[in-house]
Design an enzyme around this catalytic site. Structure first.
Site, short mmCIF file in Angstrom:
data_model
loop_
_atom_site.label_atom_id
_atom_site.label_comp_id
_atom_site.label_asym_id
_atom_site.label_seq_id
_atom_site.Cartn_x
_atom_site.Cartn_y
_atom_site.Cartn_z
N HIS A 97 0.85 -1.20 0.00
CA HIS A 97 0.00 0.00 0.00
C HIS A 97 0.88 1.24 0.00
CE1 HIS A 97 0.80 0.61 4.26
NE2 HIS A 97 0.39 -0.62 4.53
N HIS A 128 4.06 1.61 2.24
CA HIS A 128 5.30 0.99 1.75
C HIS A 128 5.89 1.84 0.63
CE1 HIS A 128 2.75 -2.58 2.99
NE2 HIS A 128 3.75 -2.62 3.83
N CYS A 161 3.54 -10.50 20.00
CA CYS A 161 2.58 -10.02 19.00
C CYS A 161 3.00 -10.57 17.65
CB CYS A 161 2.53 -8.49 18.95
SG CYS A 161 1.59 -7.90 17.51
N CYS A 184 3.60 -7.82 14.92
CA CYS A 184 4.91 -7.16 14.98
C CYS A 184 6.04 -8.17 14.89
CB CYS A 184 5.12 -6.42 16.31
SG CYS A 184 3.97 -5.10 16.64
N CYS A 197 -1.67 -5.34 21.59
CA CYS A 197 -0.53 -4.68 20.95
C CYS A 197 -0.86 -3.21 20.73
CB CYS A 197 -0.23 -5.35 19.62
SG CYS A 197 0.92 -4.42 18.61
N HIS A 218 -0.98 -2.94 16.56
CA HIS A 218 -1.99 -3.68 15.81
C HIS A 218 -3.35 -3.76 16.50
CE1 HIS A 218 1.80 -5.03 14.00
NE2 HIS A 218 1.08 -5.08 12.90
N LYS A 238 -3.00 5.42 11.29
CA LYS A 238 -1.92 4.85 10.50
C LYS A 238 -2.52 4.00 9.38
CE LYS A 238 2.04 1.89 10.43
NZ LYS A 238 2.23 0.47 10.54
N LYS A 276 -2.64 -2.49 6.77
CA LYS A 276 -3.49 -3.57 6.30
C LYS A 276 -4.52 -3.94 7.36
CE LYS A 276 0.63 -5.29 5.49
NZ LYS A 276 1.86 -5.80 4.92
O1 ME8 Z 1 8.01 -4.22 9.45
N1 ME8 Z 1 3.31 5.03 6.96
O2 ME8 Z 1 7.52 -5.00 7.33
P1 ME8 Z 1 6.17 -4.21 6.98
C1 ME8 Z 1 4.62 5.07 6.69
N2 ME8 Z 1 9.26 -6.91 7.57
N3 ME8 Z 1 5.35 3.99 6.40
C2 ME8 Z 1 4.72 2.81 6.38
C3 ME8 Z 1 3.35 2.69 6.66
C4 ME8 Z 1 2.63 3.88 6.94
N4 ME8 Z 1 1.34 3.89 7.18
N5 ME8 Z 1 3.02 1.40 6.55
C5 ME8 Z 1 4.16 0.72 6.23
C6 ME8 Z 1 8.22 -4.97 8.49
N6 ME8 Z 1 5.19 1.58 6.12
C7 ME8 Z 1 9.42 -5.88 8.50
C8 ME8 Z 1 10.66 -5.08 8.23
S1 ME8 Z 1 13.31 -4.83 7.88
C9 ME8 Z 1 14.64 -5.74 8.21
C10 ME8 Z 1 11.95 -5.85 8.27
C11 ME8 Z 1 6.57 1.25 5.75
O3 ME8 Z 1 5.64 -4.81 5.74
C12 ME8 Z 1 7.56 1.74 6.80
O4 ME8 Z 1 8.82 1.81 6.22
O5 ME8 Z 1 5.28 -4.16 8.15
C13 ME8 Z 1 7.53 0.63 7.81
O6 ME8 Z 1 8.65 0.61 8.66
C14 ME8 Z 1 7.50 -0.57 6.88
O7 ME8 Z 1 6.68 -0.16 5.77
C15 ME8 Z 1 6.91 -1.79 7.56
O8 ME8 Z 1 6.68 -2.76 6.61
#
Ligand code: ME8
Length: 679
Positions: free
Chosen positions: A19, A22, A127, A130, A148, A151, A296, A299
């Site tokens: 989304h 990301h 969680c 997370c 959490c 979430h 925020k 998903k």
């Molecule tokens: O945490 N606003 O993956 P994830 C801003 N796999 N940035 C956002 C966002 C939002 N509403 N939603 C997602 C993970 N992001 C782990 C990471 S790294 C070694 C492992 C972005 O799919 C932001 O960069 O939950 C956040 O930190 C990341 O997506 C989380 O992606």
């Protein structure tokens, strides 16, 4: 001196499709990579997917497919996303790849050989959203259960055999790292957060799980899978699989992440590396959350915005521009379609687009290409002033990218656009054409200067709007910028020299790059995007849809304070109208030395130069967070001196429960030209 620059995004979980949240991180990383490519640095830009863990195992089970089938499918949607967003990563890593598993095993073995891993049993709260362990006090308690904070789901009790990592042994070393490298964690407020967390004491970390299977097995202990964060964080190293790349790009790395995963990157990751005897990365930069109406985007909250659709309607460049311009990078910001239209109009159509179109139009009218010769500028006071603005804007752009503040870089480019438009108004080439030879020299000067301004703006925009920059270059009859490709070091394209001189035979032609979007078309676009009319209206009604500098924008309104003072004595309308309230744009800011409260701000009120305003808001805002924000200013307040500094105006703010440390600034709900009267 060009050097190596390694920029990474988080690797995204594949439990659902991408989304705009990301997309936000990936776009920011790409823009930063492009800035460095323009500097001549040898850039490596990495993104990818995080494919192991309980969360993914469950998501696959829900879909009735094997985890491998599931991750293969969803990973592709993340792999194709960068191109949609005009992002150009050099590599895409998946944690299910052999090259990654090998490095995870190596890192584990090194930590174990150095005495940081031991065996035991873990009992505690977890969680799955997370993929993180929590203590009771970090969670929200309700009806005897724990939830959490991110979430909002119930956490699970876990008790299982586990390997442990001696995080507690590294407390001192971590604090020394933060102390000696003040830029290791950015922004500053996040750094303070981490330091106080570590000072609060670190506990041993459970480093393996035995109650599910989907992960990388622990070397020599097949029943255990490696804790998914140890696995995931290692991606930054495993993507540099060949020794030459490792030597070149590590530890020259900047990890760009969202603030939700700061603890993993700023505490666990350097700790794992220290335990293994590997240098730690150069920087971890945590940006804020992209919210939708104050929540925020995520998903689990079902309020996501789909990036592909948005790009189809607005183009990748405009979406990139909006996201990086709208939100003060590092703080939370709100996404709204209304605000996207408003930014498009104010910044792109009315400012940059207008400068481009009128300059090209004036060339065609006053100096048609058939006229031949060279258009050179014979500088007068107006030209010197504009060239000065261009140089200082360029310096601001470069400084802003160096501190990872894209919003400031864009604001500086837009400021040059405004100065360019003002220059044309003041120089009035349409009058000069009637004044014989002298007039002709002025016309050439004005046109050459306007075109040169556009060349500079197009250069400044390239990191964020590469296609727009290319199109402007093309319309100016110039070659596109060709920044240094990865694997090489090259020329610094930021070294611009102000040289307004153009071959009249090649004078630009072009069609508008930012056509006006009329209300009918706007309504049709919203419909096309499936934006509920009610939602759009709600967005429009959200006050100050722009990101609030304290990151609390859009949060639910706090409860009424118990003690609201009664209104002051009545005044007449005449008395009120003596107040001259204006929209101001903060163009720069710094702290007043020896004061924790005062900020010295330069605020553009549409006058010939910005005003200095000394504001007592420093306990609530970092000065850099205010740059690019619009505020409401009392413009006719008698100048006053504060700590020896003249202050010419006052900024409106409302205090919250914590008084001076909890101020909210008054901001317009849509961008307004600096100097606009507030009544
Ligand atoms: O945490 N606003 O993956 P994830 C801003 N796999 N940035 C956002 C966002 C939002 N509403 N939603 C997602 C993970 N992001 C782990 C990471 S790294 C070694 C492992 C972005 O799919 C932001 O960069 O939950 C956040 O930190 C990341 O997506 C989380 O992606």
């Amino acid at each position: 001196m060009p050097g190596a620059f390694y920029i990474t995004t988080p690797i995204y979980y594949v439990n659902d499709v991408p989304h705009l949240g990301h997309a936000y991180t990936t776009i920011a990383a790409d823009a930063l990579a492009r800035y460095h490519r323009m500097r001549g640095d040898d850039v490596r830009f990495l993104t990818g997917t995080d494919e192991h863990g309980q969360k993914i195992e469950r998501a696959a089970a829900e879909k009735g497919v094997t985890p491998q089938q599931f991750v293969d499918q969803v990973s592709e949607t993340f792999r194709s996303l960068p191109a949609v967003l005009a992002c150009e990563p050099n590599d895409f890593i998946r944690t299910t790849e052999a090259r990654h598993k090998k490095v995870v095993h190596e890192l584990w073995e090194k930590c174990r050989a150095n005495g940081f891993i031991s065996e035991g049993t873990y009992a505690g709260l977890y969680c799955v959203g997370c993929e993180a362990y929590y203590t009771e006090k970090e969670l929200e308690a309700k009806d005897g259960a724990f939830f959490c904070p991110i979430h909002k789901t119930k956490v699970e009790k876990v008790e299982e055999p586990s390997f442990f990592f001696d995080l507690d042994k590294l407390e001192g070393q971590l604090l020394e790292l933060y102390e000696k490298n003040p830029k290791f964690i950015q922004p500053e407020s996040r750094r303070n957060e981490v330091i106080s967390f570590v000072k609060g004491g670190l506990q041993k970390l459970s480093l393996s799980r035995t109650s599910f299977k989907w992960g990388i097995s622990v070397p020599g202990a097949d029943k255990h899978v490696v804790y998914v964060w140890f696995d995931a964080l290692t991606n930054y190293l495993s993507a540099l699989e060949n020794a030459a790349d490792r030597a070149k790009y590590w530890p020259e790395s900047v990890h760009l992440i969202g603030k939700d995963i700061l603890r993993f990157h700023a505490i666990y990751w350097p700790a794992f590396l220290m335990a293994a005897g590997i240098p730690v990365p150069k920087q971890v930069f945590a940006h804020g959350w992209l919210n939708v109406n104050g929540h925020k985007m995520s998903k689990s909250l079902r309020n996501t915005v789909e990036p592909k659709k948005l790009v189809e309607v607005f183009t990748a460049d405009v979406v990139r521009f909006y996201l990086l311009r709208e939100v003060a990078f590092g703080l939370d910001g709100d996404f709204s379609h209304e605000q996207l239209f408003a930014r498009y109009k104010a910044d792109l159509a009315d400012n940059l687009g207008n400068l481009l179109n009128r300059s090209l139009g004036l060339c065609a009218k006053l100096r048609p290409a058939s006229g031949g010769g060279t258009l050179t500028a014979v500088d007068g006071p107006l030209e010197t002033k504009l060239a000065d603005v261009a140089r200082s804007s360029l310096a601001t752009v470069i400084g802003a990218w160096d501190e990872i503040a894209p919003h400031k870089a864009l604001e500086a480019a837009l400021a040059l656009g405004r100065a360019g438009n003002k220059y044309i108004d003041e120089a009035a080439p349409w009058n000069e054409g009637k004044k014989g030879e002298e007039g002709r020299v002025r016309v050439d000067t004005i046109l050459a200067t306007a075109l040169e301004t556009l060349r500079w703006i197009a250069t400044m925009l390239w990191p964020v709007m590469p296609s727009v920059s290319d199109r402007i270059h093309e319309q100016l009859g110039l070659a596109k910028l060709a920044p240094t490709p990865s694997g090489k070091s090259g020329a610094d394209l930021w070294q611009l020299i102000w040289s307004p001189s153009w071959d009249a035979a090649k004078l630009p032609v072009g069609t508008p790059i930012f056509p006006k979007i009329e209300p009918d078309r706007q309504a049709a676009i919203l419909k096309e995007l499936g934006v509920d009319a009610a939602l759009a209206e709600a967005n429009a009604a959200t006050p100050a849809a722009a990101a609030s500098p304290d990151g609390t924008k859009g949060a639910p309104a706090p409860k009424k304070s118990k003690e609201i003072a009664p209104p002051a004595a009545e005044i007449t309308y005449e008395e009120f109208s003596r107040l001259d309230l204006r929209i101001g744009l903060v163009v720069s800011g710094e702290r007043v030395p020896k004061s924790d409260k005062l900020l010295k701000l330069m605020v553009d009120l549409g006058e010939s130069s910005p005003r200095q305003i000394v504001a007592g808001i420093g306990k609530s805002f970092a000065p850099e967070a205010l740059v690019g924000q619009q505020v409401v200013v009392v413009a006719n307040l008698k100048p006053a001196k504060l700590m020896g500094l003249e202050s010419r105006g006052m900024i409106f703010a409302a205090s919250g429960e914590a008084g001076e440390s909890d101020l909210a600034l008054l901001m317009p709900g849509k961008p307004r030209a600096p100097g606009t009267r507030v009544k």
